[in-house]
Each structure stands twice: as structure tokens, then as C-alpha cells.
Design a protein around this motif. Structure first.
Motif: not given
Length: 358
Positions: A259-273
């Protein structure tokens, strides 16, 4: 696949203990190169090889002393995902700036950097924004080849392990607006092929190459593909639209170890990669990325973790007693009914439903 055809090199890897760095180190050593790995803690390294030189150093404090070694190339794989959220970007920029200045003093010429896919916009998440900024800093005074990739599928990769844990621990597959964002997963072995093949490239300035697997798809569908591959039975349950704060709170319960690292990745879910500029096919015509099924199967064969289901009474109580989750309206009647059916805790769910109605 042995892609490298050139002479043996002295290679520097910043972040050699990381997921990608450790696998890349082993691959380079197998090809006969001499590798210097800069890590924060030597005790975490598991590689023992006569051509591997382990150096302890912290980019945020003091650069390591590498003597008079002449390096042919450096791989920059450092990524402070565990840094405090408020200072995350600051630390990323500070580390990249320190390395770039130090690399110039070593007369280093070529840097190969692994960044992240995403649009070039000012409103990117801190995670994606810092990735792009790091590439620009590394190119100051040196030739920088920046690979931009979406999530990497391999045993012990954060993205893959979160996919596994969510799919195997929950009794249903959540349907969320956040999971409709598209990504383009790439197999770890394909990523390593690109990183190794880059040794042969002659380049000047800052060159960005976007790489990805054979399919671009929403994160929710990626969960479906894993569930199908593992022959799991998971009904899709639509959850109310929630913001990233509530979503990250869910991660604390479902995947606490990530969860500690995953929280930063969740912020990126607003953008297509996803790959937009497909020059990689022309630059590396000999690399043919695996299909999504092949990448998932390969990652599954490499993963050593065990994720037990979480549908017991204590877990349900924790979820339903969390004010952030309940006030967000996360537990709709359909969700509660599914819990009742799957968990067989009719009495508990009924009491909670009654309390909500009051």
C-alpha cells in the motif's frame, strides 16, 4: 534472447538491488560485462559474481567513490517510491541532479534511463511528472536514452503482485471508474531485451523511446484476464465512484504489504500509460514483445508469493467499520448482498444494513 553483439563493457547500474536492476545485473553478467552496482544497502544484494562490484551509496547524501574506473554506460534505475508523499518529487529531482553532476565529473557519456509512459501534461500525477522530469535532468551534459514503459509484468514486480493479490484475496472483482484507465503491460523479459539492446545504439542528446506490450487495455480488464488465466470465480461488482483517497484506503486493507508504494501508483490511474509514438518497432525490429497471456503466465511462474483469500468475518468487520469507506458510500446493497452470499455471514451483514438504514 541474446541481443547484444558488441564488445564487453564496464557498466554502472544505479539501483542494482531493485526489481529491474537486479534482473538487469544478472543479464549483463551472463553476457560477459563488468557491472558496478550502486545500492543503498549492500546487505540486500543477492548477486555473487567475480565481475560484479557492489558499491554502497545514497544519491541524496554522498556519491560513491568508484576510483579511476572508466565506464561505457550507466543505467539509472533509482526510484524513490517509498519517500514521503509530500517530498516525493523533491527527492526524485535532487537525486537525479546529484547523479547527473557526478556522472559528468566521471566523464560519463551515455545514460540509459527507465521512465514511465504518460502524456506530456502539467497536471500529471507526482509519480509520472517526476519520471519525466528525471529524464530531462539526466540529459543535461550527457546523452540520455529514456525508455518509457507502462506497468511491468514479472514475478515480484509491484504491479503484477498487486494484480495477483487483489484478484486472489477479494471474493469479487471491483468495477471502479479508476480501473477504466488504459495501460499497456510489458513482460519483464521484453523490458530486459530493450535495455540490453540499447547498448548498441549510437545516440546524442535526449532520445525518448516508448515501449509496451501487444495490448493496451483498462486496468479492470487486466484483472479479468488474470482471473480468467487462473480460473478464479469472481463476479464483477460495480462500486460507487470514489476518489483516490478512498481507493488508497482500500489498499491498506487488501494489499497492506504494497500500500505504501501503491498509493503513489494510484495517483497515476487518472492518466493512460499507452504507447503513442511507436518508433521502438523500427529501432529494435528484432524485439517482438510477448502477448498479454504469455506475459502473465511468465510472471506467474516467477512469483513466489502466496495470497490467501480475505473473505472472513474479521476482515469484513474491519471494512464495514471504517468511516472513510462507509461515508464514501462504498458498500451498496449489491455489495453487501454479495458479501452475504459469498461470506455466508447473513447475520452480520443484516445487522450492518439495518444500522445504515437507521
Amino acid at each position: 534472447m541474446d541481443l547484444f553483439k558488441g564488445s564487453k563493457m564496464n557498466v554502472l547500474i544505479i539501483g542494482a538491488n531493485g526489481f529491474v536492476g537486479s534482473h538487469l545485473t544478472e543479464k549483463l553478467l551472463d553476457l560477459g560485462h563488468h557491472v558496478w552496482g550502486v545500492v543503498r544497502d549492500k546487505k540486500n544484494s543477492k548477486i555473487n559474481h567475480p565481475h560484479f562490484h557492489l558499491v554502497e551509496g545514497d544519491l541524496l547524501k554522498e556519491m560513491p567513490n568508484l576510483g579511476e574506473t572508466a565506464f561505457d554506460v550507466a543505467y539509472y534505475l533509482a526510484h524513490g517510491m517509498k519517500a514521503e508523499s509530500a517530498l516525493f518529487e523533491y527527492y526524485e529531482v535532487k537525486a537525479a541532479t546529484a547523479f547527473a553532476g557526478w556522472w559528468r565529473k566521471l566523464s560519463g557519456q551515455k545514460v540509459i534511463y527507465l521512465g514511465g509512459l504518460g502524456p506530456s501534461e502539467d497536471d500529471l500525477s507526482p509519480h509520472l511528472r517526476s519520471r519525466q522530469m528525471t529524464g530531462k535532468i539526466l540529459a543535461l551534459g550527457s546523452s540520455c536514452l529514456e525508455f518509457r514503459a507502462s506497468i511491468i509484468l514479472g514475478g515480484d514486480s509491484l504491479s503484477y503482485e498487486m494484480i495477483r493479490a487483489i484478484s486472489e484475496r477479494l471474493p469479487f472483482r471491483p468495477e471502479l471508474k479508476l480501473l477504466k484507465t488504459r495501460c499497456q503491460p510489458l513482460a519483464l523479459t521484453d523490458l530486459l531485451d530493450y535495455l540490453i539492446a540499447a547498448l548498441d545504439l549510437n545516440m546524442k542528446g535526449h532520445q525518448v523511446i516508448e515501449i509496451g506490450g501487444t495490448e493496451a487495455l483498462p486496468y479492470g480488464e487486466l484483472l479479468d484476464r488474470y482471473i480468467e488465466l487462473e480460473k478464479l470465480k469472481r463476479k464483477i461488482i460495480k462500486l460507487p465512484d470514489i476518489d483516490s483517497v478512498v481507493f488508497t484506503k482500500l489498499l491498506d486493507y487488501v494489499v497492506p504489504e504494497y500500500s505504501a508504494v501503491g498509493k503513489k501508483l494510484v495517483e497515476s490511474l487518472a492518466h493512460e500509460t499507452v504507447v503513442v509514438e511507436a518508433s521502438a518497432k523500427e529501432i529494435f525490429p528484432h524485439i517482438h514483445p510477448k502477448t498479454l497471456e504469455e506475459a502473465l503466465q511468465e510472471a506467474r511462474s516467477q512469483s513466489v508469493h502466496d495470497y490467501q483469500p480475505l473473505w472472513d468475518r474479521d476482515f469484513l468487520k474491519k471494512l464495514l467499520s471504517d468511516k472513510i469507506l462507509t461515508q464514501a458510500g462504498l458498500f451498496s446493497p449489491e455489495v453487501l448482498q454479495h458479501f452475504e452470499k459469498v461470506l455466508k455471514f447473513k447475520e452480520l451483514v443484516s445487522s450492518i444494513t439495518t444500522r445504515k438504514e437507521k
